[in-house]
Design a protein around this motif. Sequence first.
Motif, PDB file in Angstrom:
ATOM      1  N   THR A 128      55.338 -48.536  77.195  1.00 51.67           N
ATOM      2  CA  THR A 128      54.122 -47.969  77.778  1.00 51.67           C
ATOM      3  C   THR A 128      54.252 -46.469  77.949  1.00 51.67           C
ATOM      4  OG1 THR A 128      53.647 -50.036  78.940  1.00 51.67           O
ATOM      5  CG2 THR A 128      52.567 -48.044  79.772  1.00 51.67           C
ATOM      6  N   LEU A 129      55.372 -46.038  78.485  1.00 59.38           N
ATOM      7  CA  LEU A 129      55.584 -44.603  78.701  1.00 59.38           C
ATOM      8  C   LEU A 129      55.619 -43.831  77.388  1.00 59.38           C
ATOM      9  CD1 LEU A 129      58.224 -44.793  81.583  1.00 59.38           C
ATOM     10  CD2 LEU A 129      55.764 -44.326  81.768  1.00 59.38           C
ATOM     11  N   ALA A 130      56.266 -44.401  76.378  1.00 56.86           N
ATOM     12  CA  ALA A 130      56.339 -43.732  75.077  1.00 56.86           C
ATOM     13  C   ALA A 130      54.961 -43.668  74.424  1.00 56.86           C
ATOM     14  CB  ALA A 130      57.341 -44.445  74.173  1.00 56.86           C
ATOM     15  N   LEU A 131      54.208 -44.753  74.473  1.00 59.49           N
ATOM     16  CA  LEU A 131      52.862 -44.753  73.905  1.00 59.49           C
ATOM     17  C   LEU A 131      51.939 -43.808  74.667  1.00 59.49           C
ATOM     18  CD1 LEU A 131      52.441 -48.567  73.173  1.00 59.49           C
ATOM     19  CD2 LEU A 131      52.699 -46.737  71.479  1.00 59.49           C
ATOM     20  N   ASP A 132      52.125 -43.706  75.967  1.00 57.98           N
ATOM     21  CA  ASP A 132      51.310 -42.792  76.770  1.00 57.98           C
ATOM     22  C   ASP A 132      51.516 -41.340  76.348  1.00 57.98           C
ATOM     23  OD1 ASP A 132      50.161 -44.846  78.180  1.00 57.98           O
ATOM     24  OD2 ASP A 132      51.334 -44.534  80.013  1.00 57.98           O
ATOM     25  N   ARG A 133      52.716 -40.998  75.909  1.00 54.40           N
ATOM     26  CA  ARG A 133      52.971 -39.627  75.445  1.00 54.40           C
ATOM     27  C   ARG A 133      52.155 -39.330  74.196  1.00 54.40           C
ATOM     28  NH1 ARG A 133      58.775 -38.925  74.272  1.00 54.40           N
ATOM     29  NH2 ARG A 133      58.247 -36.741  74.097  1.00 54.40           N
ATOM     30  N   THR A 134      52.061 -40.314  73.309  1.00 52.61           N
ATOM     31  CA  THR A 134      51.250 -40.146  72.100  1.00 52.61           C
ATOM     32  C   THR A 134      49.775 -40.020  72.473  1.00 52.61           C
ATOM     33  OG1 THR A 134      52.851 -41.389  70.798  1.00 52.61           O
ATOM     34  CG2 THR A 134      50.656 -41.198  69.885  1.00 52.61           C
ATOM     35  N   LEU A 135      49.323 -40.879  73.359  1.00 50.26           N
ATOM     36  CA  LEU A 135      47.928 -40.809  73.808  1.00 50.26           C
ATOM     37  C   LEU A 135      47.628 -39.486  74.502  1.00 50.26           C
ATOM     38  CD1 LEU A 135      47.343 -44.424  75.168  1.00 50.26           C
ATOM     39  CD2 LEU A 135      46.544 -43.431  73.014  1.00 50.26           C
ATOM     40  N   ALA A 136      48.594 -38.967  75.248  1.00 52.81           N
ATOM     41  CA  ALA A 136      48.402 -37.679  75.916  1.00 52.81           C
ATOM     42  C   ALA A 136      48.203 -36.559  74.900  1.00 52.81           C
ATOM     43  CB  ALA A 136      49.590 -37.372  76.831  1.00 52.81           C
ATOM     44  N   SER A 137      48.902 -36.640  73.776  1.00 50.96           N
ATOM     45  CA  SER A 137      48.708 -35.632  72.731  1.00 50.96           C
ATOM     46  C   SER A 137      47.308 -35.732  72.141  1.00 50.96           C
ATOM     47  CB  SER A 137      49.755 -35.796  71.624  1.00 50.96           C
ATOM     48  OG  SER A 137      51.032 -35.456  72.110  1.00 50.96           O
ATOM     49  N   PHE A 138      46.854 -36.950  71.877  1.00 53.37           N
ATOM     50  CA  PHE A 138      45.498 -37.120  71.364  1.00 53.37           C
ATOM     51  C   PHE A 138      44.464 -36.643  72.388  1.00 53.37           C
ATOM     52  CE2 PHE A 138      47.168 -40.826  68.653  1.00 53.37           C
ATOM     53  CZ  PHE A 138      47.424 -39.979  67.588  1.00 53.37           C
ATOM     54  N   ALA A 139      44.705 -36.932  73.660  1.00 51.94           N
ATOM     55  CA  ALA A 139      43.795 -36.472  74.714  1.00 51.94           C
ATOM     56  C   ALA A 139      43.765 -34.947  74.770  1.00 51.94           C
ATOM     57  CB  ALA A 139      44.216 -37.062  76.060  1.00 51.94           C
ATOM     58  N   ALA A 140      44.910 -34.310  74.529  1.00 52.88           N
ATOM     59  CA  ALA A 140      44.953 -32.846  74.513  1.00 52.88           C
ATOM     60  C   ALA A 140      44.101 -32.293  73.383  1.00 52.88           C
ATOM     61  CB  ALA A 140      46.394 -32.365  74.390  1.00 52.88           C
ATOM     62  N   VAL A 141      44.139 -32.947  72.234  1.00 51.28           N
ATOM     63  CA  VAL A 141      43.267 -32.537  71.119  1.00 51.28           C
ATOM     64  C   VAL A 141      41.816 -32.589  71.579  1.00 51.28           C
ATOM     65  CG1 VAL A 141      42.351 -33.239  68.869  1.00 51.28           C
ATOM     66  CG2 VAL A 141      44.814 -33.247  69.258  1.00 51.28           C
ATOM     67  N   LEU A 142      41.443 -33.674  72.199  1.00 49.02           N
ATOM     68  CA  LEU A 142      40.050 -33.880  72.588  1.00 49.02           C
ATOM     69  C   LEU A 142      39.598 -32.944  73.697  1.00 49.02           C
ATOM     70  CD1 LEU A 142      40.003 -37.765  72.368  1.00 49.02           C
ATOM     71  CD2 LEU A 142      39.090 -36.112  70.708  1.00 49.02           C
ATOM     72  N   ARG A 143      40.507 -32.537  74.585  1.00 51.24           N
ATOM     73  CA  ARG A 143      40.143 -31.603  75.653  1.00 51.24           C
ATOM     74  C   ARG A 143      39.602 -30.297  75.075  1.00 51.24           C
ATOM     75  NH1 ARG A 143      44.403 -33.843  78.341  1.00 51.24           N
ATOM     76  NH2 ARG A 143      45.893 -32.289  77.640  1.00 51.24           N
ATOM     77  N   ASP A 168      32.677 -39.853  77.640  1.00 51.59           N
ATOM     78  CA  ASP A 168      32.860 -40.027  76.197  1.00 51.59           C
ATOM     79  C   ASP A 168      34.320 -39.924  75.758  1.00 51.59           C
ATOM     80  OD1 ASP A 168      30.165 -40.374  75.767  1.00 51.59           O
ATOM     81  OD2 ASP A 168      29.805 -38.257  75.294  1.00 51.59           O
ATOM     82  N   GLU A 169      35.196 -39.459  76.629  1.00 50.50           N
ATOM     83  CA  GLU A 169      36.582 -39.197  76.234  1.00 50.50           C
ATOM     84  C   GLU A 169      37.302 -40.447  75.730  1.00 50.50           C
ATOM     85  OE1 GLU A 169      38.315 -37.164  79.568  1.00 50.50           O
ATOM     86  OE2 GLU A 169      37.194 -35.325  79.129  1.00 50.50           O
ATOM     87  N   ILE A 170      37.153 -41.563  76.400  1.00 47.70           N
ATOM     88  CA  ILE A 170      37.853 -42.779  75.980  1.00 47.70           C
ATOM     89  C   ILE A 170      37.345 -43.249  74.624  1.00 47.70           C
ATOM     90  CG2 ILE A 170      36.331 -44.417  77.174  1.00 47.70           C
ATOM     91  CD1 ILE A 170      40.122 -44.802  76.842  1.00 47.70           C
ATOM     92  N   HIS A 171      36.051 -43.099  74.392  1.00 45.59           N
ATOM     93  CA  HIS A 171      35.484 -43.493  73.099  1.00 45.59           C
ATOM     94  C   HIS A 171      36.020 -42.591  71.986  1.00 45.59           C
ATOM     95  CE1 HIS A 171      32.996 -45.987  75.541  1.00 45.59           C
ATOM     96  NE2 HIS A 171      32.332 -44.960  76.049  1.00 45.59           N
ATOM     97  N   ALA A 172      36.076 -41.308  72.283  1.00 46.77           N
ATOM     98  CA  ALA A 172      36.594 -40.349  71.298  1.00 46.77           C
ATOM     99  C   ALA A 172      38.075 -40.601  71.036  1.00 46.77           C
ATOM    100  CB  ALA A 172      36.370 -38.923  71.792  1.00 46.77           C
ATOM    101  N   LEU A 173      38.822 -40.934  72.063  1.00 45.29           N
ATOM    102  CA  LEU A 173      40.241 -41.235  71.908  1.00 45.29           C
ATOM    103  C   LEU A 173      40.432 -42.463  71.024  1.00 45.29           C
ATOM    104  CD1 LEU A 173      43.167 -40.581  72.739  1.00 45.29           C
ATOM    105  CD2 LEU A 173      42.817 -42.013  74.736  1.00 45.29           C
ATOM    106  N   ARG A 174      39.665 -43.493  71.266  1.00 47.41           N
ATOM    107  CA  ARG A 174      39.760 -44.701  70.436  1.00 47.41           C
ATOM    108  C   ARG A 174      39.362 -44.414  68.996  1.00 47.41           C
ATOM    109  NH1 ARG A 174      37.222 -48.828  74.929  1.00 47.41           N
ATOM    110  NH2 ARG A 174      39.197 -49.247  75.998  1.00 47.41           N
ATOM    111  N   MET A 175      38.328 -43.618  68.813  1.00 46.49           N
ATOM    112  CA  MET A 175      37.886 -43.270  67.467  1.00 46.49           C
ATOM    113  C   MET A 175      38.969 -42.480  66.734  1.00 46.49           C
ATOM    114  SD  MET A 175      36.548 -40.392  65.595  1.00 46.49           S
ATOM    115  CE  MET A 175      36.327 -39.312  66.989  1.00 46.49           C
ATOM    116  N   LEU A 176      39.531 -41.496  67.400  1.00 47.21           N
ATOM    117  CA  LEU A 176      40.566 -40.663  66.773  1.00 47.21           C
ATOM    118  C   LEU A 176      41.774 -41.505  66.387  1.00 47.21           C
ATOM    119  CD1 LEU A 176      41.511 -37.852  65.944  1.00 47.21           C
ATOM    120  CD2 LEU A 176      42.348 -37.535  68.284  1.00 47.21           C
ATOM    121  N   ARG A 177      42.249 -42.339  67.293  1.00 45.28           N
ATOM    122  CA  ARG A 177      43.386 -43.218  66.987  1.00 45.28           C
ATOM    123  C   ARG A 177      43.074 -44.152  65.831  1.00 45.28           C
ATOM    124  NH1 ARG A 177      45.222 -46.803  71.426  1.00 45.28           N
ATOM    125  NH2 ARG A 177      46.902 -47.213  69.976  1.00 45.28           N
ATOM    126  N   SER A 178      41.883 -44.713  65.835  1.00 45.09           N
ATOM    127  CA  SER A 178      41.499 -45.662  64.783  1.00 45.09           C
ATOM    128  C   SER A 178      41.462 -44.995  63.417  1.00 45.09           C
ATOM    129  CB  SER A 178      40.131 -46.269  65.088  1.00 45.09           C
ATOM    130  OG  SER A 178      40.173 -47.004  66.284  1.00 45.09           O
TER     131      SER A 178
END
Length: 189
Positions: free
Chosen positions: A116-131, A139-149
């Motif tokens: 969980t902690l390791a995956l959260d670091r990856t998600l944090a990087s994607f969230a930084a892109v979106l910020r 809309d942030e969670i939707h954008a995060l899911r779209m970007l990951r997908s």
Amino acid sequence: MPRAGLDPASVTEAAAALADEIGISQLSMSVVAERLGVKAPSLYKHVDGLADLSHRIAVLAATELGDELRDAMQGRAGRDALAAAAQTVRDYVKQHPGRYAATFVARPADAEGTLTLALDRTLASFAAVLRGYGLEPSDEIHALRMLRSVLHGFGTLEASDGFQMAADVEASFAWVVEFLDRGLRASSL
């Protein structure tokens, strides 16, 4: 007595390299043992079986990808951060298809677990892109899911030779990044 030089980290690294070569679904304790020059039962002194080993590979991969994303995005924002993150994911999936596959097969044991902690670091990087795009908080969670997908899909299709059309894959990748950037900018506040 455990074989000199073997420990959970070295067994995990050897298994991760093997997963990249043959695929995570083909990994077994006996195949890893053969690679390491030991008998399969001796691996159980270092890991608790194939499920534990696969979980460890997923943690390793998520940590590696998180580190690579952090480094690639350092000092970047907006489209530059998006392009760096996209290229990093693409490169990682191509270079480490087996260990990357482990990240979406393994399930976190709990909210505070290593995966969980390791995956959260990856998600944090994607969230930084979106910020950098100033999206509505809703809309942030939707954008995060779209970007990951999108990045996951492109990377795994490319790594498995899923793009068979004659069109240039590099051009398609550049088009995807540009499309994501335009869409994210259009969705911003």
